[in-house]
Design a protein around this motif. Structure first.
Motif, PDB file in Angstrom:
ATOM      1  N   UNK A 244      16.241  67.659  37.033  1.00 49.27           N
ATOM      2  CA  UNK A 244      15.009  67.588  36.239  1.00 49.27           C
ATOM      3  C   UNK A 244      13.842  67.125  37.113  1.00 49.27           C
ATOM      4  N   UNK A 245      14.065  66.105  37.905  1.00 47.39           N
ATOM      5  CA  UNK A 245      13.005  65.597  38.778  1.00 47.39           C
ATOM      6  C   UNK A 245      12.609  66.657  39.807  1.00 47.39           C
ATOM      7  N   UNK A 246      13.596  67.371  40.315  1.00 43.38           N
ATOM      8  CA  UNK A 246      13.323  68.435  41.277  1.00 43.38           C
ATOM      9  C   UNK A 246      12.452  69.515  40.635  1.00 43.38           C
ATOM     10  N   UNK A 247      12.790  69.898  39.418  1.00 40.12           N
ATOM     11  CA  UNK A 247      12.017  70.916  38.703  1.00 40.12           C
ATOM     12  C   UNK A 247      10.595  70.428  38.398  1.00 40.12           C
TER      13      UNK A 247
ATOM     14  N   UNK B 170      17.321  64.324  46.668  1.00 40.43           N
ATOM     15  CA  UNK B 170      18.053  63.239  47.320  1.00 40.43           C
ATOM     16  C   UNK B 170      19.011  62.540  46.363  1.00 40.43           C
ATOM     17  N   UNK B 171      18.598  62.368  45.122  1.00 46.51           N
ATOM     18  CA  UNK B 171      19.450  61.672  44.156  1.00 46.51           C
ATOM     19  C   UNK B 171      20.251  62.640  43.283  1.00 46.51           C
ATOM     20  N   UNK B 172      20.034  63.950  43.480  1.00 48.53           N
ATOM     21  CA  UNK B 172      20.774  64.932  42.713  1.00 48.53           C
ATOM     22  C   UNK B 172      20.270  65.110  41.295  1.00 48.53           C
ATOM     23  N   UNK B 173      19.000  64.813  41.059  1.00 44.64           N
ATOM     24  CA  UNK B 173      18.408  64.920  39.728  1.00 44.64           C
ATOM     25  C   UNK B 173      17.654  66.251  39.625  1.00 44.64           C
TER      26      UNK B 173
END
Length: 57
Positions: A30-33, A25-28
């Motif tokens: 690292x957080x997605x991974x 949602x925020x385009x991060x």
């Protein structure tokens, strides 16, 4: 104890899914991974518990 481990696995999977969605949602990336990694960790824990259950019965 097995019940606690199963609950922990479900919690890790849910937490990972939420973190992955938030990261997207925020385009991060690292957080997605990190979210995907937590889900995988929960999947492994759940598989381990299922294997334990299979050997007990």
């Amino acid at each position: 104890m097995a019940r606690q481990e199963k609950a922990k696995a479900k919690m890790e999977q849910a937490k990972g899914k939420a973190k992955e969605a938030a990261g997207r949602a925020v385009g991060n990336e690292r957080m997605t991974a990190e979210g995907r990694a937590e889900q995988a960790k929960g999947d492994v824990r759940q598989a381990k518990e299922k294997a334990k259950d299979a050997t007990r019965h």
